[in-house]
Design a protein around this motif. Structure first.
Motif, PDB file in Angstrom:
ATOM      1  N   HIS A  83       6.952 -15.519  19.372  1.00 57.84           N
ATOM      2  CA  HIS A  83       6.018 -16.612  19.124  1.00 57.84           C
ATOM      3  C   HIS A  83       6.724 -17.771  18.398  1.00 57.84           C
ATOM      4  CE1 HIS A  83       1.867 -18.013  19.094  1.00 57.84           C
ATOM      5  NE2 HIS A  83       2.067 -18.449  17.856  1.00 57.84           N
ATOM      6  N   ILE A  84       7.447 -17.438  17.361  1.00 61.67           N
ATOM      7  CA  ILE A  84       8.132 -18.474  16.577  1.00 61.67           C
ATOM      8  C   ILE A  84       9.244 -19.129  17.384  1.00 61.67           C
ATOM      9  CG2 ILE A  84       9.599 -18.847  14.549  1.00 61.67           C
ATOM     10  CD1 ILE A  84       7.814 -16.647  13.170  1.00 61.67           C
ATOM     11  N   LEU A  85      10.034 -18.336  18.104  1.00 61.47           N
ATOM     12  CA  LEU A  85      11.117 -18.907  18.899  1.00 61.47           C
ATOM     13  C   LEU A  85      10.604 -19.827  19.996  1.00 61.47           C
ATOM     14  CD1 LEU A  85      13.520 -15.844  19.116  1.00 61.47           C
ATOM     15  CD2 LEU A  85      13.899 -17.979  17.870  1.00 61.47           C
ATOM     16  N   CYS A  86       9.522 -19.449  20.651  1.00 63.86           N
ATOM     17  CA  CYS A  86       8.960 -20.300  21.705  1.00 63.86           C
ATOM     18  C   CYS A  86       8.384 -21.584  21.116  1.00 63.86           C
ATOM     19  CB  CYS A  86       7.902 -19.541  22.501  1.00 63.86           C
ATOM     20  SG  CYS A  86       8.623 -18.267  23.553  1.00 63.86           S
ATOM     21  N   ALA A  87       7.785 -21.489  19.934  1.00 67.54           N
ATOM     22  CA  ALA A  87       7.288 -22.695  19.262  1.00 67.54           C
ATOM     23  C   ALA A  87       8.449 -23.615  18.897  1.00 67.54           C
ATOM     24  CB  ALA A  87       6.497 -22.318  18.017  1.00 67.54           C
ATOM     25  N   ILE A  88       9.562 -23.024  18.479  1.00 62.35           N
ATOM     26  CA  ILE A  88      10.749 -23.822  18.161  1.00 62.35           C
ATOM     27  C   ILE A  88      11.263 -24.527  19.415  1.00 62.35           C
ATOM     28  CG2 ILE A  88      13.190 -23.648  17.525  1.00 62.35           C
ATOM     29  CD1 ILE A  88      12.308 -21.432  15.531  1.00 62.35           C
ATOM     30  N   ILE A  89      11.278 -23.819  20.532  1.00 66.06           N
ATOM     31  CA  ILE A  89      11.765 -24.426  21.780  1.00 66.06           C
ATOM     32  C   ILE A  89      10.929 -25.650  22.138  1.00 66.06           C
ATOM     33  CG2 ILE A  89      11.920 -24.092  24.289  1.00 66.06           C
ATOM     34  CD1 ILE A  89      12.767 -21.162  23.634  1.00 66.06           C
ATOM     35  N   ILE A  90       9.615 -25.505  22.124  1.00 65.94           N
ATOM     36  CA  ILE A  90       8.759 -26.627  22.520  1.00 65.94           C
ATOM     37  C   ILE A  90       8.757 -27.710  21.451  1.00 65.94           C
ATOM     38  CG2 ILE A  90       6.394 -27.344  23.032  1.00 65.94           C
ATOM     39  CD1 ILE A  90       6.017 -24.670  24.447  1.00 65.94           C
ATOM     40  N   GLY A  91       8.473 -27.334  20.198  1.00 65.83           N
ATOM     41  CA  GLY A  91       8.420 -28.329  19.121  1.00 65.83           C
ATOM     42  C   GLY A  91       9.758 -29.007  18.900  1.00 65.83           C
ATOM     43  N   GLY A  92      10.814 -28.221  18.865  1.00 65.99           N
ATOM     44  CA  GLY A  92      12.144 -28.791  18.677  1.00 65.99           C
ATOM     45  C   GLY A  92      12.568 -29.651  19.850  1.00 65.99           C
ATOM     46  N   GLY A  93      12.227 -29.201  21.044  1.00 65.94           N
ATOM     47  CA  GLY A  93      12.549 -29.988  22.233  1.00 65.94           C
ATOM     48  C   GLY A  93      11.845 -31.336  22.216  1.00 65.94           C
ATOM     49  N   LEU A  94      10.575 -31.344  21.838  1.00 61.46           N
ATOM     50  CA  LEU A  94       9.830 -32.600  21.761  1.00 61.46           C
ATOM     51  C   LEU A  94      10.396 -33.501  20.663  1.00 61.46           C
ATOM     52  CD1 LEU A  94       6.214 -31.250  22.286  1.00 61.46           C
ATOM     53  CD2 LEU A  94       7.519 -32.705  23.855  1.00 61.46           C
ATOM     54  N   PHE A  95      10.773 -32.903  19.538  1.00 59.11           N
ATOM     55  CA  PHE A  95      11.370 -33.687  18.459  1.00 59.11           C
ATOM     56  C   PHE A  95      12.684 -34.316  18.920  1.00 59.11           C
ATOM     57  CE2 PHE A  95      14.252 -34.113  14.838  1.00 59.11           C
ATOM     58  CZ  PHE A  95      13.509 -34.962  14.032  1.00 59.11           C
ATOM     59  N   TYR A  96      13.501 -33.533  19.602  1.00 57.53           N
ATOM     60  CA  TYR A  96      14.782 -34.039  20.101  1.00 57.53           C
ATOM     61  C   TYR A  96      14.566 -35.154  21.123  1.00 57.53           C
ATOM     62  CZ  TYR A  96      19.513 -34.072  22.004  1.00 57.53           C
ATOM     63  OH  TYR A  96      20.762 -34.452  22.407  1.00 57.53           O
ATOM     64  N   LEU A  97      13.617 -34.939  22.019  1.00 56.26           N
ATOM     65  CA  LEU A  97      13.311 -35.983  23.001  1.00 56.26           C
ATOM     66  C   LEU A  97      12.912 -37.274  22.291  1.00 56.26           C
ATOM     67  CD1 LEU A  97      11.243 -34.060  25.704  1.00 56.26           C
ATOM     68  CD2 LEU A  97      13.463 -35.150  26.036  1.00 56.26           C
ATOM     69  N   ARG A  98      12.060 -37.149  21.280  1.00 55.11           N
ATOM     70  CA  ARG A  98      11.547 -38.341  20.593  1.00 55.11           C
ATOM     71  C   ARG A  98      12.601 -39.020  19.736  1.00 55.11           C
ATOM     72  NH1 ARG A  98      10.506 -42.732  20.417  1.00 55.11           N
ATOM     73  NH2 ARG A  98       9.240 -43.699  18.847  1.00 55.11           N
ATOM     74  N   SER A  99      13.288 -38.253  18.944  1.00 56.46           N
ATOM     75  CA  SER A  99      14.169 -38.873  17.955  1.00 56.46           C
ATOM     76  C   SER A  99      15.543 -39.240  18.495  1.00 56.46           C
ATOM     77  CB  SER A  99      14.316 -37.968  16.738  1.00 56.46           C
ATOM     78  OG  SER A  99      14.888 -36.741  17.116  1.00 56.46           O
TER      79      SER A  99
END
Length: 161
Positions: free
Chosen positions: A30-46
């Motif tokens: 659960h945590i790793l998948c949240a990191i993938i999506i949340g981190g991916g979106l953060f990387y895309l944005r920033s």
């Protein structure tokens, strides 16, 4: 590995058995998948979106779409399992989860579904996806704000006894 797990289980006051390992693995997924999506979106944005939507994906949109799809599916399954375990623990203790827990959990689920939708649509191939990508920075800001809210709500939910 088993020794380390044993030490962690003892620290948590748990016996190492199948259900314990399943709970730990489910939370990890659960945590790793949240990191993938949340981190991916953060990387895309920033990092990537200031250069524009096309530069953001550089013809790799389908790869991101597969990651979003797999992570979203695993998030839903592991989240439902984790919630079921919490409900079982309360039931075994003869208690009910407070109404506020259900409200926060519902808000977290709705926000998570919204974030998964945004991650999916931004990686999509449809005309609707093109319209979303036209305002990619805006949607990534909204998605990242929702991710932060999910983390805050999750932290509150984790403190319920």
């Amino acid at each position: 590995m088993l020794d380390a797990l044993s030490v962690l289980a003892q620290a948590a006051g748990q016996e190492i058995d199948g259900p314990f390992i399943l709970r730990v693995v489910s939370r990890m997924i659960h945590i790793l998948c949240a990191i993938i999506i949340g981190g991916g979106l953060f990387y895309l944005r920033s990092v990537l979106s200031p250069a524009g939507a096309d530069a953001c994906f550089a013809d790799r949109r389908s790869v991101w779409a597969r990651w979003v799809s797999a992570a979203s599916g695993l998030l839903v399954v592991s989240g439902l399992y984790n919630f079921w375990i919490i409900m079982q623990n309360y039931k075994e203790a003869g208690e009910k989860l407070p109404f506020s827990y259900h409200m926060l959990f519902g808000a977290k689920v709705l926000l998570a579904l919204f974030v998964m939708f945004l991650a999916s649509i931004l990686a999509g191939k449809t005309a609707a996806a093109d319209r979303f990508r036209a305002n990619m920075g805006r949607w990534l800001n909204i998605a990242w704000t929702a991710v932060i809210a999910i983390v805050v709500i999750g932290a509150f939910l984790r403190t319920y006894h």
